[in-house]
Scaffold this motif. Structure first.
Motif, PDB file in Angstrom:
ATOM      1  N   ALA A 108     -66.807 -14.358   8.490  1.00 47.18           N
ATOM      2  CA  ALA A 108     -65.624 -14.400   7.634  1.00 47.18           C
ATOM      3  C   ALA A 108     -65.185 -15.820   7.299  1.00 47.18           C
ATOM      4  O   ALA A 108     -64.634 -16.067   6.220  1.00 47.18           O
ATOM      5  N   THR A 109     -65.423 -16.762   8.206  1.00 50.05           N
ATOM      6  CA  THR A 109     -64.930 -18.127   8.005  1.00 50.05           C
ATOM      7  C   THR A 109     -66.026 -19.112   7.613  1.00 50.05           C
ATOM      8  O   THR A 109     -65.736 -20.177   7.057  1.00 50.05           O
ATOM      9  N   GLY A 110     -67.274 -18.785   7.924  1.00 47.83           N
ATOM     10  CA  GLY A 110     -68.352 -19.727   7.691  1.00 47.83           C
ATOM     11  C   GLY A 110     -68.313 -20.907   8.639  1.00 47.83           C
ATOM     12  O   GLY A 110     -68.994 -21.918   8.425  1.00 47.83           O
ATOM     13  N   ALA A 111     -67.529 -20.784   9.721  1.00 42.69           N
ATOM     14  CA  ALA A 111     -67.376 -21.869  10.692  1.00 42.69           C
ATOM     15  C   ALA A 111     -68.089 -21.513  11.991  1.00 42.69           C
ATOM     16  O   ALA A 111     -68.503 -20.371  12.210  1.00 42.69           O
ATOM     17  N   VAL A 215     -59.424 -24.783  15.072  1.00 43.46           N
ATOM     18  CA  VAL A 215     -58.258 -23.911  15.247  1.00 43.46           C
ATOM     19  C   VAL A 215     -58.576 -22.941  16.370  1.00 43.46           C
ATOM     20  O   VAL A 215     -59.686 -22.397  16.429  1.00 43.46           O
ATOM     21  N   ALA A 216     -57.617 -22.700  17.259  1.00 49.45           N
ATOM     22  CA  ALA A 216     -57.854 -21.790  18.384  1.00 49.45           C
ATOM     23  C   ALA A 216     -56.634 -20.918  18.637  1.00 49.45           C
ATOM     24  O   ALA A 216     -55.494 -21.317  18.361  1.00 49.45           O
ATOM     25  N   GLU A 236     -62.301 -29.954   6.112  1.00 43.57           N
ATOM     26  CA  GLU A 236     -61.015 -29.271   6.200  1.00 43.57           C
ATOM     27  C   GLU A 236     -61.186 -27.773   6.411  1.00 43.57           C
ATOM     28  O   GLU A 236     -62.179 -27.179   5.996  1.00 43.57           O
ATOM     29  N   LEU A 237     -60.180 -27.176   7.069  1.00 46.31           N
ATOM     30  CA  LEU A 237     -60.086 -25.733   7.217  1.00 46.31           C
ATOM     31  C   LEU A 237     -58.859 -25.255   6.444  1.00 46.31           C
ATOM     32  O   LEU A 237     -57.796 -25.889   6.481  1.00 46.31           O
ATOM     33  N   VAL A 246     -58.506 -15.838  13.130  1.00 47.29           N
ATOM     34  CA  VAL A 246     -58.685 -16.211  14.537  1.00 47.29           C
ATOM     35  C   VAL A 246     -57.791 -15.355  15.422  1.00 47.29           C
ATOM     36  O   VAL A 246     -58.215 -14.854  16.476  1.00 47.29           O
ATOM     37  N   PHE A 247     -56.536 -15.169  15.002  1.00 49.16           N
ATOM     38  CA  PHE A 247     -55.628 -14.307  15.761  1.00 49.16           C
ATOM     39  C   PHE A 247     -56.188 -12.886  15.870  1.00 49.16           C
ATOM     40  O   PHE A 247     -56.125 -12.253  16.919  1.00 49.16           O
TER      41      PHE A 247
END
Length: 276
Positions: A108-111, A215-216, A236-237, A246-247
């Motif tokens: 979903a994020t590509g991260a 981000v965590a 950047e995110l 993430v949540f």
């Protein structure tokens, strides 16, 4: 007179049976700590096992020498070797519970996605998901890093009661040095900001020498944080888009970990997230 043949027990068989009996008695002593009490007196262990007091004392001494138990003026409690095994089991359970959520978060994020747990004052990385992108982020599964140097660590510390977080910050670092007071104060300020974001820890690429943004969010159990999930990428995110994902991954992991319903009634930080 009738003579009944009795089975003969060889010497080797007798030794095996004797050893088996010792193992059973030692297991019974360790099982006595299942009652939920962290510290037991010798009399408590004797009552729970039904073993003679002298036998309990002798075996408890041996278990203490082997670090399965710890003994002090208050009594006996589980030792380092027992806790290590428990941590290994817990970590495997957490990894299994988070597996699908981590994969979906990466897609979903590509991260690059991480799963970490707090061990003392360090974060132990249990998993890393990133496919071809994983090599762009210099992190390794199995490594342990000062919790105050990672967003996973800050998310976990901020989810602890303030007095517990302060206790962790007062622990000696791995180099056996004490964290400087000025550094502790700076970390406490960081934790305050994380709490203001309802548990979301953020580090922007502009503040990182390698240009990595992270981000965590904590994975919350019924008794507090059990792990943290983070995403990391170079550049950047988009915080407003990534943070809810993430949540959600953290909440999903908690629901999987505590599928028995013990989380019912608790409020997820994701439901209350305030993103600037």
């Amino acid at each position: 007179m009738t003579v009944t043949d009795q089975p003969r027990v060889s010497g080797d068989t007798a030794i095996r049976e004797s050893r088996s009996g010792v193992i059973e008695r030692m297991s019974a002593i360790l099982d006595a700590f299942d009652s939920g009490r962290e510290t037991l007196r010798l009399e408590d262990i004797t009552d729970r096992t039904g073993l003679p007091r002298s036998t309990t004392f002798r075996l408890a001494c041996q278990l203490t020498e082997l670090q399965w138990l710890i003994h002090d003026e208050q009594g006996y409690r589980l030792g380092a070797r027992t806790r290590r095994l428990a941590r290994i089991t817990d970590c495997e359970d957490i990894r299994a519970a988070a597996s699908a959520a981590l994969s979906d978060l990466h897609v979903a994020t590509g991260a690059v996605v991480h799963l970490g747990v707090l061990e003392g004052n360090t974060v132990h990385y249990l998993d890393k998901v990133g496919g071809a992108l994983a090599a762009t982020i210099p992190s390794k599964v199995g490594t342990r890093i000062d919790a105050t140097q990672t967003v996973c660590g800050l998310a976990l510390l901020a989810s602890l009661a303030p007095e517990d977080a302060d206790r962790v910050l007062r622990m000696p670092l791995r180099s056996s040095t004490v964290r400087p007071i000025a550094r502790r104060r700076a970390v406490l300020a960081d934790l305050y900001r994380v709490r203001q974001r309802n548990g979301l820890a953020v580090s922007l690429g502009t503040a990182c020498e390698m240009g990595i943004s992270t981000v965590a969010a904590p994975v919350l159990g019924p008794d507090g944080p059990i792990a943290a999930i983070s995403v990391a990428t170079r550049g950047e995110l988009e915080l407003r888009r990534v943070a809810p994902l993430v949540f959600t991954a953290a909440r999903r992991t908690a629901a999987e970990m505590f599928a028995d319903g013990s989380l019912s009634g608790s409020t997820s930080p994701g439901a209350r997230a305030r993103l600037a």
